[in-house]
Design an enzyme around this catalytic site. Structure first.
Site, PDB file in Angstrom:
ATOM      1  N   LEU A  87       1.373  49.806  84.000  1.00  0.00           N
ATOM      2  CA  LEU A  87       1.350  48.620  83.148  1.00  0.00           C
ATOM      3  C   LEU A  87      -0.039  48.018  83.290  1.00  0.00           C
ATOM      4  O   LEU A  87      -0.600  47.990  84.395  1.00  0.00           O
ATOM      5  CB  LEU A  87       2.425  47.631  83.610  1.00  0.00           C
ATOM      6  N   ASN A 103       6.301  49.026  89.274  1.00  0.00           N
ATOM      7  CA  ASN A 103       6.013  50.139  88.361  1.00  0.00           C
ATOM      8  C   ASN A 103       4.752  50.910  88.778  1.00  0.00           C
ATOM      9  O   ASN A 103       4.778  52.131  88.902  1.00  0.00           O
ATOM     10  CB  ASN A 103       5.846  49.610  86.938  1.00  0.00           C
ATOM     11  N   SER A 128     -10.019  50.903  87.812  1.00  0.00           N
ATOM     12  CA  SER A 128     -10.556  49.911  86.880  1.00  0.00           C
ATOM     13  C   SER A 128     -11.699  49.152  87.524  1.00  0.00           C
ATOM     14  O   SER A 128     -11.713  48.948  88.751  1.00  0.00           O
ATOM     15  CB  SER A 128      -9.405  48.947  86.552  1.00  0.00           C
ATOM     16  N   TYR A 153      -2.431  42.586  88.502  1.00  0.00           N
ATOM     17  CA  TYR A 153      -2.766  43.900  87.932  1.00  0.00           C
ATOM     18  C   TYR A 153      -3.934  44.520  88.699  1.00  0.00           C
ATOM     19  O   TYR A 153      -3.883  45.678  89.136  1.00  0.00           O
ATOM     20  CB  TYR A 153      -3.126  43.770  86.438  1.00  0.00           C
ATOM     21  N   LYS A 157      -4.491  48.043  91.377  1.00  0.00           N
ATOM     22  CA  LYS A 157      -5.525  49.098  91.365  1.00  0.00           C
ATOM     23  C   LYS A 157      -6.221  49.172  92.724  1.00  0.00           C
ATOM     24  O   LYS A 157      -6.511  50.264  93.212  1.00  0.00           O
ATOM     25  CB  LYS A 157      -6.536  48.836  90.246  1.00  0.00           C
ATOM     26  N   PHE A 182     -14.699  50.876  82.939  1.00  0.00           N
ATOM     27  CA  PHE A 182     -15.164  49.527  82.631  1.00  0.00           C
ATOM     28  C   PHE A 182     -14.362  49.015  81.425  1.00  0.00           C
ATOM     29  O   PHE A 182     -13.161  48.845  81.544  1.00  0.00           O
ATOM     30  CB  PHE A 182     -16.700  49.511  82.547  1.00  0.00           C
ATOM     31  N   ASN A 203      -7.442  42.099  74.436  1.00  0.00           N
ATOM     32  CA  ASN A 203      -8.805  42.581  74.715  1.00  0.00           C
ATOM     33  C   ASN A 203      -9.702  42.329  73.510  1.00  0.00           C
ATOM     34  O   ASN A 203      -9.251  42.298  72.365  1.00  0.00           O
ATOM     35  CB  ASN A 203      -8.791  44.072  75.056  1.00  0.00           C
ATOM     36  N   ASP A 302     -12.176  34.936  84.081  1.00  0.00           N
ATOM     37  CA  ASP A 302     -13.235  35.806  83.548  1.00  0.00           C
ATOM     38  C   ASP A 302     -14.423  35.850  84.501  1.00  0.00           C
ATOM     39  O   ASP A 302     -14.884  34.799  84.970  1.00  0.00           O
ATOM     40  CB  ASP A 302     -13.751  35.269  82.199  1.00  0.00           C
TER      41      ASP A 302
HETATM   42  P1  NAD Z   1      -1.541  52.312  77.848  1.00  0.00           P
HETATM   43  O1  NAD Z   1      -0.558  51.228  78.126  1.00  0.00           O
HETATM   44  O2  NAD Z   1      -1.933  52.574  76.450  1.00  0.00           O
HETATM   45  O3  NAD Z   1      -1.041  53.702  78.477  1.00  0.00           O
HETATM   46  C1  NAD Z   1      -0.270  53.763  79.663  1.00  0.00           C
HETATM   47  C2  NAD Z   1       0.950  54.616  79.331  1.00  0.00           C
HETATM   48  O4  NAD Z   1       1.755  54.757  80.515  1.00  0.00           O
HETATM   49  C3  NAD Z   1       1.834  53.979  78.262  1.00  0.00           C
HETATM   50  O5  NAD Z   1       2.067  54.912  77.240  1.00  0.00           O
HETATM   51  C4  NAD Z   1       3.134  53.635  79.009  1.00  0.00           C
HETATM   52  O6  NAD Z   1       4.261  53.755  78.179  1.00  0.00           O
HETATM   53  C5  NAD Z   1       3.114  54.640  80.153  1.00  0.00           C
HETATM   54  N1  NAD Z   1       3.843  54.220  81.365  1.00  0.00           N
HETATM   55  C6  NAD Z   1       3.718  53.064  82.056  1.00  0.00           C
HETATM   56  N2  NAD Z   1       4.561  53.048  83.105  1.00  0.00           N
HETATM   57  C7  NAD Z   1       5.232  54.244  83.092  1.00  0.00           C
HETATM   58  C8  NAD Z   1       6.235  54.816  83.904  1.00  0.00           C
HETATM   59  N3  NAD Z   1       6.748  54.170  84.967  1.00  0.00           N
HETATM   60  N4  NAD Z   1       6.695  56.053  83.610  1.00  0.00           N
HETATM   61  C9  NAD Z   1       6.195  56.726  82.531  1.00  0.00           C
HETATM   62  N5  NAD Z   1       5.248  56.225  81.708  1.00  0.00           N
HETATM   63  C10 NAD Z   1       4.776  54.984  81.985  1.00  0.00           C
HETATM   64  O7  NAD Z   1      -2.828  52.023  78.752  1.00  0.00           O
HETATM   65  P2  NAD Z   1      -4.267  52.688  78.692  1.00  0.00           P
HETATM   66  O8  NAD Z   1      -5.199  51.695  78.135  1.00  0.00           O
HETATM   67  O9  NAD Z   1      -4.181  54.035  78.105  1.00  0.00           O
HETATM   68  O10 NAD Z   1      -4.566  52.776  80.242  1.00  0.00           O
HETATM   69  C11 NAD Z   1      -4.350  53.964  80.975  1.00  0.00           C
HETATM   70  C12 NAD Z   1      -4.659  53.700  82.427  1.00  0.00           C
HETATM   71  O11 NAD Z   1      -5.995  53.249  82.558  1.00  0.00           O
HETATM   72  C13 NAD Z   1      -3.808  52.622  83.083  1.00  0.00           C
HETATM   73  O12 NAD Z   1      -3.535  53.008  84.413  1.00  0.00           O
HETATM   74  C14 NAD Z   1      -4.691  51.401  83.050  1.00  0.00           C
HETATM   75  O13 NAD Z   1      -4.364  50.500  84.081  1.00  0.00           O
HETATM   76  C15 NAD Z   1      -6.045  52.031  83.272  1.00  0.00           C
HETATM   77  N6  NAD Z   1      -7.159  51.238  82.750  1.00  0.00           N
HETATM   78  C16 NAD Z   1      -7.156  50.840  81.445  1.00  0.00           C
HETATM   79  C17 NAD Z   1      -8.197  50.066  80.954  1.00  0.00           C
HETATM   80  C18 NAD Z   1      -8.193  49.561  79.524  1.00  0.00           C
HETATM   81  O14 NAD Z   1      -8.865  48.560  79.251  1.00  0.00           O
HETATM   82  N7  NAD Z   1      -7.487  50.192  78.601  1.00  0.00           N
HETATM   83  C19 NAD Z   1      -9.278  49.739  81.793  1.00  0.00           C
HETATM   84  C20 NAD Z   1      -9.267  50.182  83.109  1.00  0.00           C
HETATM   85  C21 NAD Z   1      -8.195  50.937  83.580  1.00  0.00           C
HETATM   86  C1  WQD Z   2     -13.952  41.023  77.323  1.00  0.00           C
HETATM   87  C2  WQD Z   2     -14.813  39.800  77.031  1.00  0.00           C
HETATM   88  C3  WQD Z   2     -13.652  37.714  77.273  1.00  0.00           C
HETATM   89  C4  WQD Z   2     -10.885  38.203  73.956  1.00  0.00           C
HETATM   90  C5  WQD Z   2      -9.922  43.533  80.972  1.00  0.00           C
HETATM   91  C6  WQD Z   2      -9.235  43.673  82.292  1.00  0.00           C
HETATM   92  C7  WQD Z   2      -9.860  44.771  83.089  1.00  0.00           C
HETATM   93  C8  WQD Z   2      -9.912  46.068  82.294  1.00  0.00           C
HETATM   94  C9  WQD Z   2     -10.560  45.863  80.983  1.00  0.00           C
HETATM   95  C10 WQD Z   2      -7.902  47.282  82.779  1.00  0.00           C
HETATM   96  C11 WQD Z   2     -14.570  38.662  78.034  1.00  0.00           C
HETATM   97  C12 WQD Z   2     -14.085  37.925  75.845  1.00  0.00           C
HETATM   98  C13 WQD Z   2     -11.898  38.428  74.869  1.00  0.00           C
HETATM   99  C14 WQD Z   2     -11.049  37.152  73.006  1.00  0.00           C
HETATM  100  C15 WQD Z   2     -13.212  36.663  73.940  1.00  0.00           C
HETATM  101  N1  WQD Z   2      -8.601  46.557  82.015  1.00  0.00           N
HETATM  102  N2  WQD Z   2     -13.023  37.667  74.862  1.00  0.00           N
HETATM  103  N3  WQD Z   2     -12.213  36.435  73.038  1.00  0.00           N
HETATM  104  O1  WQD Z   2     -11.347  40.723  80.672  1.00  0.00           O
HETATM  105  O2  WQD Z   2     -13.436  42.191  80.679  1.00  0.00           O
HETATM  106  O3  WQD Z   2     -11.267  43.171  81.208  1.00  0.00           O
HETATM  107  O4  WQD Z   2      -9.901  44.791  80.290  1.00  0.00           O
HETATM  108  O5  WQD Z   2      -8.156  47.687  83.868  1.00  0.00           O
HETATM  109  O6  WQD Z   2      -9.092  44.931  84.225  1.00  0.00           O
HETATM  110  O7  WQD Z   2      -9.351  42.453  82.997  1.00  0.00           O
HETATM  111  O8  WQD Z   2     -11.713  42.497  78.894  1.00  0.00           O
HETATM  112  O9  WQD Z   2     -11.486  42.637  76.469  1.00  0.00           O
HETATM  113  O10 WQD Z   2     -10.151  40.877  77.699  1.00  0.00           O
HETATM  114  O11 WQD Z   2     -12.605  40.617  77.516  1.00  0.00           O
HETATM  115  O12 WQD Z   2     -14.226  35.964  73.944  1.00  0.00           O
HETATM  116  O13 WQD Z   2     -10.160  36.885  72.193  1.00  0.00           O
HETATM  117  O14 WQD Z   2     -14.431  39.283  75.757  1.00  0.00           O
HETATM  118  O15 WQD Z   2     -13.807  36.367  77.654  1.00  0.00           O
HETATM  119  O16 WQD Z   2     -15.794  38.044  78.243  1.00  0.00           O
HETATM  120  P1  WQD Z   2     -11.986  42.021  80.406  1.00  0.00           P
HETATM  121  P2  WQD Z   2     -11.400  41.677  77.582  1.00  0.00           P
END
Ligand code: NAD
Ligand code: WQD
Length: 343
Positions: A87, A103, A128, A153, A157, A182, A203, A302
């Protein structure tokens, strides 16, 4: 064993689906698993359209150990696992911390237990940049110490990485890699897959495209009084296909026995910081649309600025990001326009 088959957890999700495309493009066989808590099963059909092949996808919860084990019973030749499933909503984790720990950590522990029982050669964990918290030095390297996590969250990680590290210390047969993403954004060039979460997106990039398409009336920039070049926050936006390709390179690195340690960490960013205002301008340029936004107060939690030092991934994995902020905005916009045309 041929080192060809990779299990992708969270394969219907945003980064998982794009990574399956890149892995198959590079000759790997893929098995996927997802319980669709934050994704739609039909995503796999779109993946199959792009690659022209069927992908076996299990629909199950990775917190269920017996169900998870069955994947490895069916596929004893799985040699690598990329563990995306988790999640990921920062906001939701604040109100539902136990659900996030339950989870994200139980599913991780189950996957590691399977790696041990079924002698899996390589394990990659989706980490992350949020593990760094409010980093004291920029750009952050893999050695930059963790600061206090800004959310439950982010804590999942930090703890997740520590769990993998302790596992690796006692399981020399499985090599592990932590990939710290990132700010992933953008979509596949075909616009058949992109970011399509069940939960509301907060985001920046989806908020921009949803505002421009009219799903949201307007958007806000959180703060224009930071100590940055235009007063808005700085982030390292990285195209989802560049992130995906780094996973292929990481699998190749593990399978090629190029690693000297069985626990390695890599930052996945472009190395370039972009402000919120610059991101908006890049969107306006590629879409030819004016965005309706206002300035709001700073958002709690932030960090002012964060961007990666990506030298380690470039040098050891032979990876380099090839897309920039305009490619991110162009593909994200194409994806948004295509989705609205289907409604
Ligand atoms: P996402 O939510 O699109 O994909 C995660 C998938 O995992 C989903 O399809 C969800 O249904 C599935 N899932 C969650 N819990 C599960 C469970 N218990 N069993 C089976 N399936 C499950 O997210 P994403 O953006 O593709 O992110 C993928 C990974 O990368 C995550 O671990 C997230 O924390 C990490 N991450 C994402 C970002 C981002 O900004 N997208 C940034 C840094 C790290
Ligand atoms: C980016 C910038 C906001 C929305 C998050 C998670 C991080 C990672 C990536 C998973 C910030 C600004 C945003 C809006 C805005 N995910 N913003 N107006 O917070 O850097 O990171 O996603 O691991 O863990 O914390 O990403 O896209 O939310 O924000 O001004 O409506 O955009 O303030 O400066 P963030 P974000």
């Amino acid at each position: 064993m041929s080192n060809k088959k990779v299990l992708v957890t969270g394969g219907c999700g945003y980064i998982g689906s794009h990574t399956i495309v890149d892995l198959i493009d590079h000759g790997f066989e893929v098995v996927s698993v997802d319980n669709n808590v934050n994704s739609f099963p039909h995503v796999m059909e779109e993946v199959e359209r792009i690659i022209g092949k069927k992908v076996q996808n299990y629909t199950l919860d990775l917190c269920d150990f017996e169900a998870t084990k069955q994947i490895f019973e069916d596929h004893p030749d799985i040699s690598g696992v990329i563990h995306f499933a988790a999640l990921k909503s920062v906001n939701e984790s604040v109100t539902e911390p136990l659900e996030y720990f339950r989870n994200n950590l139980n599913s991780l522990i189950n996957m590691l237990e399977c790696c041990k029982q079924y002698d899996v050669k390589g394990f990659i964990f989706s980490s992350s940049c949020s593990v760094y918290g409010n980093a004291k030095e920029l750009p952050v390297t893999e050695e930059t110490p963790f600061e206090e996590a800004e959310s439950p969250y982010a804590r999942t990680k930090q703890i997740g990485e520590q769990i993998v590290q302790d596992f690796a210390a006692n399981n020399p047969n499985t090599s592990t890699i932590m990939l710290r993403y990132f700010n992933p954004a953008g979509a596949h060039e075909t616009a058949l897959i992109g970011e399509q979460a069940k939960k509301t997106a907060w985001n920046l990039v989806p908020v921009i495209t949803e505002t421009a398409i009219g799903k949201r009336e307007n958007m806000v920039v959180f703060g224009d009084d930071y100590d940055t070049r235009d007063g808005s926050c700085v982030r390292d936006y990285i195209h989802v296909m560049d992130i995906s390709n780094a996973h292929t390179k990481a699998v190749q690195y593990l399978f090629g026995d190029k690693n000297s340690s069985n626990y390695e960490i890599f930052n996945l960013g472009t190395g370039e910081g972009v402000t919120v205002i610059e991101a908006i301008k890049a969107f306006e340029k590629v879409s030819n649309k004016k965005l309706n936004y206002t300035i709001a107060p700073r958002r709690e939690g932030d960090v002012v600025a964060i961007y990666a030092n990506n030298d380690k991934a470039m040098n050891l994995l032979g990876w380099s990001p090839v897309r920039g902020i305009e490619d991110i905005m162009r593909t994200a916009w194409k994806w948004e326009e295509k989705r609205i045309s289907k409604v």
